[in-house]
Design a protein around this motif. Structure first.
Motif, PDB file in Angstrom:
ATOM      1  N   GLY A   1       0.805  -1.212   0.000  1.00  0.00           N
ATOM      2  CA  GLY A   1       0.000   0.000   0.000  1.00  0.00           C
ATOM      3  C   GLY A   1       0.840   1.265   0.000  1.00  0.00           C
ATOM      4  O   GLY A   1       1.867   1.357  -0.675  1.00  0.00           O
ATOM      5  N   LYS A   2       0.435   2.226   0.805  1.00  0.00           N
ATOM      6  CA  LYS A   2       1.095   3.536   0.801  1.00  0.00           C
ATOM      7  C   LYS A   2       2.512   3.505   1.368  1.00  0.00           C
ATOM      8  O   LYS A   2       3.250   4.476   1.242  1.00  0.00           O
ATOM      9  N   GLN A   3       2.895   2.390   1.970  1.00  0.00           N
ATOM     10  CA  GLN A   3       4.264   2.279   2.485  1.00  0.00           C
ATOM     11  C   GLN A   3       5.308   2.296   1.367  1.00  0.00           C
ATOM     12  O   GLN A   3       6.479   2.599   1.615  1.00  0.00           O
ATOM     13  N   VAL A   4       4.891   1.994   0.116  1.00  0.00           N
ATOM     14  CA  VAL A   4       5.853   1.959  -0.988  1.00  0.00           C
ATOM     15  C   VAL A   4       6.234   3.355  -1.465  1.00  0.00           C
ATOM     16  O   VAL A   4       7.048   3.493  -2.379  1.00  0.00           O
ATOM     17  N   GLU A   5       5.657   4.393  -0.877  1.00  0.00           N
ATOM     18  CA  GLU A   5       6.038   5.751  -1.256  1.00  0.00           C
ATOM     19  C   GLU A   5       7.527   5.989  -1.089  1.00  0.00           C
ATOM     20  O   GLU A   5       8.105   6.867  -1.738  1.00  0.00           O
ATOM     21  N   VAL A   6       8.167   5.193  -0.234  1.00  0.00           N
ATOM     22  CA  VAL A   6       9.595   5.379   0.029  1.00  0.00           C
ATOM     23  C   VAL A   6      10.439   5.104  -1.211  1.00  0.00           C
ATOM     24  O   VAL A   6      11.551   5.637  -1.339  1.00  0.00           O
ATOM     25  N   ILE A   7       9.938   4.294  -2.164  1.00  0.00           N
ATOM     26  CA  ILE A   7      10.728   3.985  -3.363  1.00  0.00           C
ATOM     27  C   ILE A   7      10.323   4.843  -4.561  1.00  0.00           C
ATOM     28  O   ILE A   7      10.871   4.682  -5.652  1.00  0.00           O
ATOM     29  N   LYS A   8       9.381   5.742  -4.391  1.00  0.00           N
ATOM     30  CA  LYS A   8       8.970   6.619  -5.488  1.00  0.00           C
ATOM     31  C   LYS A   8      10.135   7.418  -6.077  1.00  0.00           C
ATOM     32  O   LYS A   8      10.184   7.613  -7.303  1.00  0.00           O
TER      33      LYS A   8
ATOM     34  N   MET B   1      17.267   3.475 -20.807  1.00  0.00           N
ATOM     35  CA  MET B   1      16.165   2.508 -20.822  1.00  0.00           C
ATOM     36  C   MET B   1      16.534   1.184 -20.172  1.00  0.00           C
ATOM     37  O   MET B   1      15.650   0.384 -19.860  1.00  0.00           O
ATOM     38  N   VAL B   2      17.830   0.944 -19.946  1.00  0.00           N
ATOM     39  CA  VAL B   2      18.226  -0.238 -19.166  1.00  0.00           C
ATOM     40  C   VAL B   2      17.639  -0.148 -17.760  1.00  0.00           C
ATOM     41  O   VAL B   2      17.319  -1.162 -17.126  1.00  0.00           O
ATOM     42  N   LEU B   3      17.482   1.080 -17.275  1.00  0.00           N
ATOM     43  CA  LEU B   3      16.914   1.301 -15.950  1.00  0.00           C
ATOM     44  C   LEU B   3      15.394   1.261 -15.954  1.00  0.00           C
ATOM     45  O   LEU B   3      14.769   1.389 -14.890  1.00  0.00           O
ATOM     46  N   GLY B   4      14.791   1.110 -17.141  1.00  0.00           N
ATOM     47  CA  GLY B   4      13.343   1.152 -17.261  1.00  0.00           C
ATOM     48  C   GLY B   4      12.591   0.186 -16.365  1.00  0.00           C
ATOM     49  O   GLY B   4      11.640   0.586 -15.677  1.00  0.00           O
ATOM     50  N   PRO B   5      12.953  -1.114 -16.342  1.00  0.00           N
ATOM     51  CA  PRO B   5      12.220  -2.049 -15.473  1.00  0.00           C
ATOM     52  C   PRO B   5      12.231  -1.633 -14.014  1.00  0.00           C
ATOM     53  O   PRO B   5      11.209  -1.761 -13.317  1.00  0.00           O
ATOM     54  N   ILE B   6      13.368  -1.112 -13.523  1.00  0.00           N
ATOM     55  CA  ILE B   6      13.457  -0.695 -12.120  1.00  0.00           C
ATOM     56  C   ILE B   6      12.703   0.620 -11.909  1.00  0.00           C
ATOM     57  O   ILE B   6      11.914   0.766 -10.967  1.00  0.00           O
ATOM     58  N   GLY B   7      12.938   1.590 -12.812  1.00  0.00           N
ATOM     59  CA  GLY B   7      12.324   2.903 -12.650  1.00  0.00           C
ATOM     60  C   GLY B   7      10.814   2.869 -12.756  1.00  0.00           C
ATOM     61  O   GLY B   7      10.107   3.390 -11.876  1.00  0.00           O
ATOM     62  N   LEU B   8      10.296   2.241 -13.816  1.00  0.00           N
ATOM     63  CA  LEU B   8       8.848   2.169 -13.960  1.00  0.00           C
ATOM     64  C   LEU B   8       8.236   1.228 -12.924  1.00  0.00           C
ATOM     65  O   LEU B   8       7.102   1.438 -12.477  1.00  0.00           O
ATOM     66  N   GLY B   9       8.981   0.184 -12.544  1.00  0.00           N
ATOM     67  CA  GLY B   9       8.497  -0.706 -11.484  1.00  0.00           C
ATOM     68  C   GLY B   9       8.283   0.056 -10.186  1.00  0.00           C
ATOM     69  O   GLY B   9       7.253  -0.098  -9.512  1.00  0.00           O
ATOM     70  N   ALA B  10       9.251   0.909  -9.817  1.00  0.00           N
ATOM     71  CA  ALA B  10       9.131   1.713  -8.597  1.00  0.00           C
ATOM     72  C   ALA B  10       7.972   2.695  -8.714  1.00  0.00           C
ATOM     73  O   ALA B  10       7.210   2.899  -7.753  1.00  0.00           O
ATOM     74  N   TYR B  11       7.819   3.296  -9.889  1.00  0.00           N
ATOM     75  CA  TYR B  11       6.754   4.285 -10.064  1.00  0.00           C
ATOM     76  C   TYR B  11       5.388   3.625  -9.967  1.00  0.00           C
ATOM     77  O   TYR B  11       4.461   4.168  -9.371  1.00  0.00           O
TER      78      TYR B  11
ATOM     79  N   GLN C   1       2.136   4.117  -7.590  1.00  0.00           N
ATOM     80  CA  GLN C   1       0.801   4.433  -8.097  1.00  0.00           C
ATOM     81  C   GLN C   1      -0.239   3.423  -7.631  1.00  0.00           C
ATOM     82  O   GLN C   1      -1.335   3.797  -7.211  1.00  0.00           O
ATOM     83  N   VAL C   2       0.102   2.145  -7.688  1.00  0.00           N
ATOM     84  CA  VAL C   2      -0.843   1.125  -7.244  1.00  0.00           C
ATOM     85  C   VAL C   2      -1.041   1.217  -5.734  1.00  0.00           C
ATOM     86  O   VAL C   2      -2.157   1.062  -5.226  1.00  0.00           O
ATOM     87  N   GLY C   3       0.047   1.495  -5.014  1.00  0.00           N
ATOM     88  CA  GLY C   3      -0.056   1.598  -3.560  1.00  0.00           C
ATOM     89  C   GLY C   3      -0.916   2.758  -3.104  1.00  0.00           C
ATOM     90  O   GLY C   3      -1.590   2.679  -2.071  1.00  0.00           O
ATOM     91  N   THR C   4      -0.919   3.857  -3.868  1.00  0.00           N
ATOM     92  CA  THR C   4      -1.672   5.045  -3.454  1.00  0.00           C
ATOM     93  C   THR C   4      -3.040   5.140  -4.118  1.00  0.00           C
ATOM     94  O   THR C   4      -3.992   5.640  -3.520  1.00  0.00           O
ATOM     95  N   LEU C   5      -3.151   4.659  -5.362  1.00  0.00           N
ATOM     96  CA  LEU C   5      -4.418   4.761  -6.078  1.00  0.00           C
ATOM     97  C   LEU C   5      -5.256   3.500  -5.989  1.00  0.00           C
ATOM     98  O   LEU C   5      -6.463   3.542  -6.204  1.00  0.00           O
ATOM     99  N   GLY C   6      -4.606   2.375  -5.713  1.00  0.00           N
ATOM    100  CA  GLY C   6      -5.336   1.135  -5.573  1.00  0.00           C
ATOM    101  C   GLY C   6      -5.472   0.370  -6.879  1.00  0.00           C
ATOM    102  O   GLY C   6      -5.071   0.835  -7.947  1.00  0.00           O
ATOM    103  N   PRO C   7      -6.078  -0.831  -6.818  1.00  0.00           N
ATOM    104  CA  PRO C   7      -6.198  -1.699  -7.990  1.00  0.00           C
ATOM    105  C   PRO C   7      -7.011  -1.108  -9.133  1.00  0.00           C
ATOM    106  O   PRO C   7      -6.934  -1.593 -10.252  1.00  0.00           O
ATOM    107  N   GLU C   8      -7.814  -0.033  -8.848  1.00  0.00           N
ATOM    108  CA  GLU C   8      -8.618   0.524  -9.934  1.00  0.00           C
ATOM    109  C   GLU C   8      -7.759   1.065 -11.075  1.00  0.00           C
ATOM    110  O   GLU C   8      -8.241   1.296 -12.173  1.00  0.00           O
ATOM    111  N   LEU C   9      -6.435   1.274 -10.804  1.00  0.00           N
ATOM    112  CA  LEU C   9      -5.537   1.727 -11.856  1.00  0.00           C
ATOM    113  C   LEU C   9      -5.509   0.751 -13.023  1.00  0.00           C
ATOM    114  O   LEU C   9      -5.357   1.148 -14.181  1.00  0.00           O
ATOM    115  N   PHE C  10      -5.694  -0.562 -12.715  1.00  0.00           N
ATOM    116  CA  PHE C  10      -5.627  -1.570 -13.775  1.00  0.00           C
ATOM    117  C   PHE C  10      -6.792  -1.449 -14.754  1.00  0.00           C
ATOM    118  O   PHE C  10      -6.700  -1.901 -15.888  1.00  0.00           O
ATOM    119  N   GLY C  11      -7.883  -0.817 -14.308  1.00  0.00           N
ATOM    120  CA  GLY C  11      -9.000  -0.604 -15.209  1.00  0.00           C
ATOM    121  C   GLY C  11      -8.628   0.282 -16.376  1.00  0.00           C
ATOM    122  O   GLY C  11      -9.166   0.143 -17.483  1.00  0.00           O
TER     123      GLY C  11
END
Length: 420
Positions: free
Chosen positions: A29-36, A185-195, A199-209
């Protein structure tokens, strides 16, 4: 299978990072803000690389056009066909969005008020130009920067022998910036994964919609366009015989595009298919290679879907003559610009944010959409080149161009025509 995995390895790694980040967001959840900040660092690196990359890619491409190639009518007809099919695909996608509205979760406040307070003339001035050179270096002014880059390319071309050293500088800068973007872009999997963990931690599963809605529209409409509209184009080029000969020779390019994940890599298969379709060599050998970088119906559809998603995020309707015309213009630019740039779709996404005045927070969502649609987009981009070559041939040779071929499967010499 091993070849396919190799060609899609970067895409799979990117999706893997996004999935892993999304799972972390769901669990913590919102605890993942630390890796943003990790995601922010990646996006900032991408933003800073984009401006010089666009400049060198566009300016060097124009500066190195061979002025001795007087292809005249072929180039003119080809340009009209390319722009025409891109506009058709874009407008039909907008119509599809009107009938099947996209669903998207809001990620931040809208920032479009400034664009709507000015009059039409002032809006056009802001859209196309800036008042100071340093303002060109902002990602908020992508369209003026693209225009400036093109003008520099034309100036370098016109300078002739005196501009030779500058053209070499543009070529060298283009190669260096391509490598820089590949490194980032080598950093893409890590960077977008963290982002996406954030987003999922703060906005919730509705993001997948957001992704489910856009993917359903893209793949549904994309398949319709591939089967129906390409058949329509082939019919316009050669009647029912044109439809039959197009699909008879389009399977190899289709699977080549799917397996290679590259329009450029599909060019040899497309050239062979064009020859078997009866397209004269002097037309096929111009239209197909240039189409690999300049003609992208799949990217056009993708661009409109991304625009639709961003509009849905900020609860704005994708309607109105000015909004639709701007979307069509952006799509044409994106389809042309992104061909010579690695991960060029991201350039288009930045352009969308810039011209509509949306906040940059929406960028990661549309970046993921670009990644998810890549297989079908590549097929549409690549296989649209041969049917475009058929339409160019129809204009150049008349409606009986297919009937005038005694044996479409004969030697290459029989398929060759003198240059018109």
């Amino acid at each position: 299978m091993r070849t396919i995995l190799k060609n899609y390895s970067s895409l799979l790694l990117l999706l893997g990072g996004i999935i892993a980040g999304s799972i972390l967001g769901l669990i913590f959840g919102k605890q993942v803000e630390v890796i943003k900040p990790i995601g922010d660092i990646f996006l900032n690196l991408l933003f800073t690389a984009v401006i010089p990359l666009v400049f060198f890619a566009i300016a060097s491409a124009i500066a190195n056009v061979d002025p001795s190639q007087k292809l005249g009518k072929v180039i003119s007809v080809m340009g009209l066909v390319f722009v025409g099919t891109v506009l058709v695909s874009a407008f039909l996608t907008i119509v599809a969005i009107w009938f099947f509205p996209l669903q998207a979760v809001t990620t931040g406040p809208t920032a479009m008020e400034e664009m709507h307070t000015a009059g039409p003339g002032e809006q056009l001035t802001r859209l196309l130009t800036v008042g100071e050179f340093y303002e060109l270096l902002s990602r908020k002014n992508m369209l003026p920067f693209i225009i400036f880059s093109a003008l520099v390319g034309f100036a370098a071309l016109k300078a002739g022998e005196s501009g030779k050293a500058f053209r070499r500088f543009l070529d060298s800068g283009n190669e260096v910036m391509k490598q820089l973007l590949n490194i980032i872009m080598v950093l893409g999997p890590i960077g977008l994964g963290a982002y996406f963990a954030y987003q999922v931690g703060t906005l919730g599963p509705e993001l997948f919609g957001t992704y489910a809605s856009s993917m359903a529209l893209y793949y549904g409409f994309g398949l319709f366009y591939f089967i129906v509209m390409f058949s329509v184009y082939a019919f316009l080029a050669g009647g029912m015989a044109g439809v039959k000969i197009y699909w008879k020779n389009n399977l190899v390019p289709t699977f080549t595009a799917l397996g290679s994940c590259s329009s450029i890599a599909t060019i040899p298969a497309n050239l062979t298919a064009a020859q078997r379709m009866g397209i004269p060599e002097h037309i096929g050998n111009v239209v197909v290679p240039l189409g690999g970088t300049l003609h992208k119906d799949g990217s056009s559809i993708s661009s409109i879907v991304k625009i639709g998603v961003v509009f849905a995020m900020f609860h704005r309707p994708l309607t109105g003559v000015d909004t639709v015309l701007l979307a069509l213009g952006v799509t044409v630019i994106v389809s042309i610009v992104e061909g010579g740039i690695p991960n060029g779709g991201y350039i288009g996404e930045l352009l969308v944010m810039s011209v509509y005045g949306f906040p940059i927070e929406a960028l990661p969502a549309v970046m993921v959409i670009g990644t998810l649609v890549d297989p079908l987009a590549t097929i549409l981009n690549a296989t649209g080149d041969t049917v475009a070559a058929m339409m160019v041939t129809r204009v150049m040779k008349g409606r009986r161009w297919l009937k005038d071929r005694e044996d479409l499967q004969g030697p290459a010499a029989r398929l060759s025509d003198p240059v018109v």
